[in-house]
Design a protein around this motif. Structure first.
Motif, short mmCIF file in Angstrom:
data_model
loop_
_atom_site.label_atom_id
_atom_site.label_comp_id
_atom_site.label_asym_id
_atom_site.label_seq_id
_atom_site.Cartn_x
_atom_site.Cartn_y
_atom_site.Cartn_z
N TYR A 108 0.84 -1.21 0.00
CA TYR A 108 0.00 0.00 0.00
C TYR A 108 0.87 1.26 0.00
N GLU A 111 2.59 1.74 -3.38
CA GLU A 111 1.66 2.25 -4.39
C GLU A 111 1.48 3.75 -4.27
N ASN A 112 1.71 4.27 -3.07
CA ASN A 112 1.55 5.69 -2.82
C ASN A 112 2.89 6.42 -2.74
N TYR A 144 9.22 10.62 4.56
CA TYR A 144 7.92 10.60 3.89
C TYR A 144 6.88 11.39 4.68
N ARG A 154 -2.56 10.31 7.72
CA ARG A 154 -2.60 10.36 6.25
C ARG A 154 -2.60 8.99 5.59
N TRP A 155 -1.99 7.99 6.26
CA TRP A 155 -1.77 6.72 5.57
C TRP A 155 -2.14 5.47 6.36
N GLU A 160 -9.17 2.94 3.44
CA GLU A 160 -8.65 2.09 2.36
C GLU A 160 -7.70 1.03 2.88
#
Length: 270
Positions: A108, A111-112, A144, A154-155, A160
């Protein structure tokens, strides 16, 4: 009443300090009774208990199990037998799940645009289990994100990612029944994190009581006075005990959370 912290984490899951170091910190804090409640594992309990015997801190075998019905639906187990087959079986299953989850998180993030290796993340984990705070620390090191909080906001705490990660968890009923089958007591952790309204929470508590719930975590650093009052009201309604704890992970993981020394009735757990 004992000065107690019934919700803490060590390097056996995603905490900063080893079990003996955590007990030493508890001693410095003036805590009489400490529960080590690592995520989905009992691995640190024996070490913590041995350190407690040396330092004069009563250590309760604890665990924080993740239930599948909601992203942050956690069940606390206390005073169980760490060698009980039911507990060992569930924790072994959850360890395999977490190992599979690590690759999902890596994919994941990649991908970001945030490439990490498992070795980088493992470098922040003092034990066998890698948790999301370790990913956050690796993300900060790579630049990051600027902080662990940003990494989660944020992640690492997005719908998701949760949708990808929420596989293989036991039901709340299985969590409760596993703890009870292992001779332990059960408390619902930080109810506000489930993210439901009061009416739904009341229904969940009623359901859990049917499975064997003993308590609700009513004292927690992020509760508002209104939340705490409502959780205490639920304990009265369903004839439950009130537990409390800091959810301490260490200042590197949760810089705003310190160990607590809450005056609690814990005789029923000793």
């Amino acid at each position: 009443m004992y000065r107690s912290d019934l919700h803490t984490h060590s390097t056996a899951s995603d905490g900063q300090y080893s079990p003996p170091e955590l007990v030493a910190l508890a001693k410095e804090r003036g805590i009489d009774v400490l529960a080590l409640t690592d995520h989905d594992t009992t691995d640190g309990v024996a070490e913590a208990a041995a350190a407690g015997d040396k330092l004069g801190v009563r250590v309760i075998a604890g665990v924080e199990l993740s239930a599948k019905e909601y992203h942050t639906y956690h069940i606390l187990g206390y005073a169980y037998d760490p060698a009980a087959p039911a507990m060992l079986s569930l924790c072994a299953r959850m360890k395999r799940r977490r190992e599979a989850r690590n690759q999902i998180i890596l994919d994941y993030l990649s991908e970001n645009g945030m490439a990490l290796t498992l070795a980088e993340v493992e470098a922040f984990a003092g034990g066998d289990i890698v948790g999301r705070p370790h990913f956050a620390q690796a993300m900060v090191k790579r630049g990051y994100v600027s902080s662990n909080r940003e990494a989660f906001d944020r992640w690492l705490d997005t719908d998701e990612l949760h949708e990808r990660m929420d596989f293989g968890k036991p039901s709340a009923r299985e969590c409760v029944e596993t703890i009870k089958a292992s001779g332990g007591r059960v408390s619902l952790a930080h109810p506000y994190q489930i993210g439901v309204d009061d009416e739904t929470l009341d229904s969940l508590v009623r359901e859990l009581v049917g499975y064997g719930l003993d308590a609700i975590e009513c004292y927690y650093p992020k509760f508002t006075p209104a939340q705490q009052a409502y959780y205490l009201k639920l304990t009265e309604k369903y004839h439950l005990r009130a537990t409390g704890g800091s959810d301490f992970h260490g200042e590197r993981v949760k810089p705003d959370v310190a160990l607590a020394a809450l005056p609690l009735d814990v005789e029923w757990l000793l």
